[in-house]
Design a protein around this motif. Structure first.
Motif, mmCIF file in Angstrom:
data_model
loop_
_atom_site.group_PDB
_atom_site.id
_atom_site.type_symbol
_atom_site.label_atom_id
_atom_site.label_comp_id
_atom_site.label_asym_id
_atom_site.label_seq_id
_atom_site.Cartn_x
_atom_site.Cartn_y
_atom_site.Cartn_z
ATOM 1 N N TRP A 54 75.513 64.884 80.420
ATOM 2 C CA TRP A 54 74.296 65.256 79.574
ATOM 3 C C TRP A 54 73.483 64.124 79.061
ATOM 4 O O TRP A 54 74.330 63.074 78.752
ATOM 5 C CB TRP A 54 74.797 65.970 78.269
ATOM 6 C CG TRP A 54 73.777 66.627 77.769
ATOM 7 C CD1 TRP A 54 73.164 66.374 76.377
ATOM 8 C CD2 TRP A 54 73.118 67.786 77.897
ATOM 9 N NE1 TRP A 54 72.388 67.057 75.851
ATOM 10 C CE2 TRP A 54 72.254 68.067 76.954
ATOM 11 C CE3 TRP A 54 73.453 68.771 79.115
ATOM 12 C CZ2 TRP A 54 71.553 69.276 77.116
ATOM 13 C CZ3 TRP A 54 72.600 69.753 78.784
ATOM 14 C CH2 TRP A 54 71.610 70.045 77.948
ATOM 15 N N PRO A 55 72.486 63.693 79.234
ATOM 16 C CA PRO A 55 71.720 62.602 78.674
ATOM 17 C C PRO A 55 71.680 62.680 77.024
ATOM 18 O O PRO A 55 71.779 63.692 76.539
ATOM 19 C CB PRO A 55 70.018 62.953 79.077
ATOM 20 C CG PRO A 55 69.919 64.309 79.095
ATOM 21 C CD PRO A 55 71.352 64.859 79.716
ATOM 22 N N ALA A 69 68.852 55.731 80.311
ATOM 23 C CA ALA A 69 67.893 54.713 81.097
ATOM 24 C C ALA A 69 67.248 55.682 82.268
ATOM 25 O O ALA A 69 66.304 55.856 82.434
ATOM 26 C CB ALA A 69 68.260 53.572 81.672
ATOM 27 N N ALA A 70 68.097 56.465 82.931
ATOM 28 C CA ALA A 70 67.812 57.326 83.963
ATOM 29 C C ALA A 70 66.930 58.593 83.620
ATOM 30 O O ALA A 70 66.092 58.911 84.188
ATOM 31 C CB ALA A 70 69.090 57.717 84.972
ATOM 32 N N TYR A 71 67.349 58.922 82.289
ATOM 33 C CA TYR A 71 66.327 60.031 81.843
ATOM 34 C C TYR A 71 65.126 59.727 81.244
ATOM 35 O O TYR A 71 64.162 60.500 81.225
ATOM 36 C CB TYR A 71 67.224 60.901 80.738
ATOM 37 C CG TYR A 71 66.865 61.982 80.235
ATOM 38 C CD1 TYR A 71 66.403 63.229 80.985
ATOM 39 C CD2 TYR A 71 66.173 62.172 79.121
ATOM 40 C CE1 TYR A 71 66.027 64.329 80.692
ATOM 41 C CE2 TYR A 71 65.433 63.121 78.488
ATOM 42 C CZ TYR A 71 65.303 64.336 79.343
ATOM 43 O OH TYR A 71 64.886 65.514 78.881
ATOM 44 N N LYS A 72 65.021 58.526 80.850
ATOM 45 C CA LYS A 72 63.665 57.961 80.191
ATOM 46 C C LYS A 72 62.561 58.266 80.813
ATOM 47 O O LYS A 72 61.547 58.924 80.441
ATOM 48 C CB LYS A 72 63.913 56.653 79.868
ATOM 49 C CG LYS A 72 62.741 56.036 79.011
ATOM 50 C CD LYS A 72 62.969 56.334 77.599
ATOM 51 C CE LYS A 72 62.219 55.674 76.622
ATOM 52 N NZ LYS A 72 62.244 56.011 75.237
ATOM 53 N N GLY A 127 68.883 69.772 84.279
ATOM 54 C CA GLY A 127 68.630 69.089 85.310
ATOM 55 C C GLY A 127 69.356 67.693 85.398
ATOM 56 O O GLY A 127 69.976 67.445 86.502
ATOM 57 N N VAL A 128 69.123 66.911 84.620
ATOM 58 C CA VAL A 128 69.797 65.710 84.730
ATOM 59 C C VAL A 128 71.410 65.891 84.885
ATOM 60 O O VAL A 128 71.973 65.253 85.455
ATOM 61 C CB VAL A 128 69.623 64.792 83.445
ATOM 62 C CG1 VAL A 128 70.334 63.799 83.485
ATOM 63 C CG2 VAL A 128 68.133 64.233 83.653
ATOM 64 N N ARG A 129 72.000 66.795 83.877
ATOM 65 C CA ARG A 129 73.311 66.987 84.031
ATOM 66 C C ARG A 129 73.928 67.684 85.513
ATOM 67 O O ARG A 129 75.053 67.133 85.901
ATOM 68 C CB ARG A 129 73.577 67.968 83.141
ATOM 69 C CG ARG A 129 75.377 68.090 82.926
ATOM 70 C CD ARG A 129 75.793 69.078 81.840
ATOM 71 N NE ARG A 129 75.209 70.414 82.028
ATOM 72 C CZ ARG A 129 75.481 71.487 81.123
ATOM 73 N NH1 ARG A 129 75.958 70.976 79.940
ATOM 74 N NH2 ARG A 129 74.873 72.583 81.313
ATOM 75 N N ARG A 130 72.881 68.298 85.765
ATOM 76 C CA ARG A 130 73.196 68.852 87.399
ATOM 77 C C ARG A 130 73.224 67.784 88.075
ATOM 78 O O ARG A 130 74.089 67.876 89.306
ATOM 79 C CB ARG A 130 72.314 70.078 87.582
ATOM 80 C CG ARG A 130 72.586 71.367 86.995
ATOM 81 C CD ARG A 130 71.565 72.288 87.423
ATOM 82 N NE ARG A 130 71.829 73.635 86.783
ATOM 83 C CZ ARG A 130 71.105 74.505 86.317
ATOM 84 N NH1 ARG A 130 69.713 74.245 86.928
ATOM 85 N NH2 ARG A 130 71.407 75.689 85.949
#
Length: 90
Positions: free
Chosen positions: A88-89, A8-11, A80-83
């Motif tokens: 991992w998304p 949901a955060a990555y969407k 970037g999301v993983r950082r």
């Protein structure tokens, strides 16, 4: 963060990155077409004055550029999301 929350955060990030990727890919395609074809504007599929080969070559080049740019942007966004989140998304 659970997998659901990560997704949901990555969407919204993915949507914004997709829009940016499309704009970047379009700009790259226009420049590559100018250099390779010596023509300022790529043919559209319905351009009566252009040959089949030219129309299909332009479409293939555009698709390849878009796919590469989109993959690079998606991959960069996931990194970037993983950082930021440590996950991992999905």
């Amino acid at each position: 963060m659970s997998g659901r929350v990560g997704k949901a955060a990555y969407k919204p990030v993915g949507v914004l990155l997709g829009l940016a990727a499309g704009a970047v890919a379009g700009a790259i395609f226009r420049q590559v077409w100018k250099v390779t074809a010596g023509d300022g504007e790529a043919p559209s599929a319905t351009d009566e004055d252009r040959r089949w080969g030219e129309v299909l070559a332009a479409a293939a080049l555009q698709g390849a550029i878009f796919s590469v740019v989109r993959a690079a942007v998606d991959r960069g966004g996931a990194v970037g999301v993983r950082r930021l989140t440590g996950r991992w998304p999905d």
